[in-house]
Design a protein around this motif. Sequence first.
Motif, PDB file in Angstrom:
ATOM      1  N   ARG A 115      51.715  45.438  35.625  1.00 47.45           N
ATOM      2  CA  ARG A 115      51.570  44.341  36.142  1.00 47.45           C
ATOM      3  C   ARG A 115      51.070  44.262  37.376  1.00 47.45           C
ATOM      4  NH1 ARG A 115      49.937  43.126  31.138  1.00 47.45           N
ATOM      5  NH2 ARG A 115      51.288  42.687  29.731  1.00 47.45           N
ATOM      6  N   SER A 116      51.568  42.724  38.190  1.00 50.21           N
ATOM      7  CA  SER A 116      51.060  42.837  39.603  1.00 50.21           C
ATOM      8  C   SER A 116      52.364  42.941  40.583  1.00 50.21           C
ATOM      9  CB  SER A 116      50.390  41.571  39.862  1.00 50.21           C
ATOM     10  OG  SER A 116      49.241  41.553  38.947  1.00 50.21           O
ATOM     11  N   GLN A 138      47.442  49.818  34.284  1.00 46.85           N
ATOM     12  CA  GLN A 138      47.066  48.220  34.326  1.00 46.85           C
ATOM     13  C   GLN A 138      47.295  47.860  32.978  1.00 46.85           C
ATOM     14  OE1 GLN A 138      44.037  47.279  32.653  1.00 46.85           O
ATOM     15  NE2 GLN A 138      43.348  45.581  33.614  1.00 46.85           N
ATOM     16  N   SER A 197      46.859  45.641  40.667  1.00 46.39           N
ATOM     17  CA  SER A 197      47.532  44.490  40.690  1.00 46.39           C
ATOM     18  C   SER A 197      46.771  43.237  40.562  1.00 46.39           C
ATOM     19  CB  SER A 197      48.060  44.304  42.015  1.00 46.39           C
ATOM     20  OG  SER A 197      49.386  44.833  42.134  1.00 46.39           O
ATOM     21  N   LEU A 198      45.357  43.314  41.022  1.00 46.09           N
ATOM     22  CA  LEU A 198      44.445  42.071  40.929  1.00 46.09           C
ATOM     23  C   LEU A 198      43.814  42.373  39.542  1.00 46.09           C
ATOM     24  CD1 LEU A 198      42.617  42.198  44.468  1.00 46.09           C
ATOM     25  CD2 LEU A 198      44.158  40.423  43.565  1.00 46.09           C
ATOM     26  N   ASN A 200      44.811  43.158  36.839  1.00 45.03           N
ATOM     27  CA  ASN A 200      46.059  42.973  35.724  1.00 45.03           C
ATOM     28  C   ASN A 200      45.530  41.803  35.094  1.00 45.03           C
ATOM     29  OD1 ASN A 200      48.236  41.925  34.229  1.00 45.03           O
ATOM     30  ND2 ASN A 200      49.470  41.245  35.851  1.00 45.03           N
ATOM     31  N   GLN A 203      47.516  38.800  33.363  1.00 44.37           N
ATOM     32  CA  GLN A 203      47.907  37.539  34.223  1.00 44.37           C
ATOM     33  C   GLN A 203      46.957  36.378  33.754  1.00 44.37           C
ATOM     34  OE1 GLN A 203      47.401  38.185  38.317  1.00 44.37           O
ATOM     35  NE2 GLN A 203      45.654  39.267  37.988  1.00 44.37           N
ATOM     36  N   GLY A 328      52.416  38.286  37.655  1.00 42.24           N
ATOM     37  CA  GLY A 328      50.822  38.092  37.747  1.00 42.24           C
ATOM     38  C   GLY A 328      50.405  37.380  38.457  1.00 42.24           C
ATOM     39  N   THR A 332      48.806  37.189  42.502  1.00 36.42           N
ATOM     40  CA  THR A 332      47.463  37.231  42.828  1.00 36.42           C
ATOM     41  C   THR A 332      47.210  35.812  43.839  1.00 36.42           C
ATOM     42  OG1 THR A 332      46.908  38.361  40.712  1.00 36.42           O
ATOM     43  CG2 THR A 332      45.229  36.647  41.913  1.00 36.42           C
TER      44      THR A 332
END
Length: 394
Positions: A115-116, A138, A197-198, A200, A203, A328, A332
């Motif tokens: 996840r993030s 991811q 993270s981005l 993911n 989210q 998530g 972000t």
Amino acid sequence: MGSQTKVVVCGGGNAAHVLVPAIKEAGGTWVAVLATFGDESQRIANGVAQGGIIAAYRDHHYRGVPDLVTSSPSEAIPSADVVIVSVPAFAHAQVVESIAPYLKCGAFLGAMPSRSGFEFYATNKHLRDRDITLFGFQTLPWACRVADYGRLVNVLGRKNIVSMGAFPTSKTAGVAQVLASITGLRIRPANSMLSISLGNVGQIIHPGIMYGFFHGREDLDYDSDSVPLFYQSVNRETSMILDLMSREILAVARLIEQKHGVNLGDVIGLKQWLLDSYGDQIRDKTDIQTCFATNSAYEGIKAPVIGEGNKFRPDFKSRYLTEDVPYGLVVTRGVAAICGIETPVIDRVIDTCSHWMGVQYLIGGKPCGRDVSGTRHPVVYGIRDIDRLIATSV
Ligand code: NAI
């Protein structure tokens, strides 16, 4: 690492059930299951004693007998070369806390999926001085549900390829190679954990579809036949929300690339991700809506609801919200704030989902809500500017 590589799978849910037979099928690496939650280790051991865990995918069945099942980190972790934490993100901290003291120098520790903001958390945990390499997937490569605990898991869908980032980034190719040979997965090395993270997509997909379906329709009752299919019922309106969320995230990634010279080219739009992940499992590749509606990997999966008999309401405690908002979207949103970028659609989704969950993470987009410490928003780890963000995740 080679044929003697020792792997520990942490968790006792759907993902852990698939990982064991996948690893055994791929080459038979020594594998332990570390299940610290409740009585899961005993229940898995009971199931395994009847012949191992079977993963069933279409007409293909593969079986794996773990070499060790335990609830004790001190038993499983000290000899582990690779530790794969495969639990929902809200349990990452608890699992990593319990295993960190036992990790050997040079081990690989990661989450599938991460996840993030997993790296914000994990790099803060004094793992660097023991030369621990972090990694994060991811996504989970499978859609899967346990059918018989400790014995049988149904694999409903399988992604063609999954991205994985590592920290430090210089180790990424090596970690990807080891993990690909252990698991048999096709792994695409990502530029960094920040890409993961981005990038993911959970989210976007999970809170976005919940928002699209239920915003303004919170009090509708469903009977057992009318509960919508979660993915395959995505309509035009919902697919537009998903697209806008995806574009806002891309804008953050592109700004970091342009202004700060960080390569985030592997943060891709939602439609591209669907095509890369599912390929020919999607019948009509026209747009985001058709990619959901005609994706055989999503077949039959219903929206999360609670209730009984013939009266159901949306389940706002579902992990589609409790995982993908705090681990998530909120992460972000924090990265966007560091970059000075507005994310109006994501903000709307976060605010609505937070209201549904009875939590307060952000106020006017700022991390001032009373529950923000229960998220991986960058400020929770003292990350307030781009230099610190890059130092922690690139
Ligand atoms: P799950 O719901 O089966 O996992 C629950 C397990 O997590 C529990 O059985 C327990 O072993 C562990 N756990 C929960 N709370 C814990 C705690 N406080 N401390 C220690 N352990 C705890 O989840 P699943 O399906 O295995 O998913 C794992 C990850 O993969 C999640 O991030 C999920 O969003 C993601 N994912 C799952 C998919 C699926 O089809 N199952 C598809 C795509 C992503």
